[in-house]
Design an enzyme around this catalytic site. Structure first.
Site, PDB file in Angstrom:
ATOM      1  N   CYS A  24       0.837  -1.210   0.000  1.00 24.56           N
ATOM      2  CA  CYS A  24       0.000   0.000   0.000  1.00 24.56           C
ATOM      3  C   CYS A  24       0.870   1.259   0.000  1.00 24.56           C
ATOM      4  O   CYS A  24       1.604   1.509   0.955  1.00 24.56           O
ATOM      5  CB  CYS A  24      -0.903  -0.074   1.233  1.00 24.56           C
ATOM      6  SG  CYS A  24      -1.558   1.485   1.794  1.00 24.56           S
ATOM      7  N   CYS A  27       0.213   3.764   2.826  1.00 26.25           N
ATOM      8  CA  CYS A  27       0.729   3.236   4.105  1.00 26.25           C
ATOM      9  C   CYS A  27       2.200   3.610   4.271  1.00 26.25           C
ATOM     10  O   CYS A  27       2.653   3.926   5.376  1.00 26.25           O
ATOM     11  CB  CYS A  27       0.583   1.720   4.166  1.00 26.25           C
ATOM     12  SG  CYS A  27      -1.130   1.161   4.049  1.00 26.25           S
TER      13      CYS A  27
END
Length: 99
Positions: A24, A27
């Site tokens: 991600c 993230c």
């Protein structure tokens, strides 16, 4: 994992849980921000990272459908939740509200 997670969030100190995934992009953007939050607040917060791919049961228990998702716990109660990348000061303000 579940029992130890319950032990971690059963704390008088606010516990910020970062549900993330290795793949991600946002993230990865959030990770250094959380590090700055920890540096700013020190012992006033615990920050725990949970990989949703390795902990699908836990992610599903808290209805985490997108990453990153931040949950704030105090004394085993979820007191706040937000998805997406937040700025350092926004996160600090939320934690300070629940100290």
């Amino acid at each position: 994992m579940k029992n130890s997670f319950n032990t971690i969030i059963d704390s008088n100190t606010p516990v910020l849980v970062d549900f993330f995934a290795e793949w991600c992009g946002p993230c990865k953007t959030l990770a250094p921000i959380l590090k700055q939050v920890k540096e700013a607040l020190g012992d006033d917060v615990k920050i725990v990272k949970i990989d949703v791919d390795k902990n699908q049961t836990l992610a599903s228990k808290y209805n985490v459908r997108g990453v990153p998702t931040l949950l704030l716990f105090k004394n085993n109660q979820q007191v706040w939740r937000e998805s997406g990348v937040l700025q350092k000061n926004d996160i600090i303000n939320v934690i300070n509200t629940h100290k």
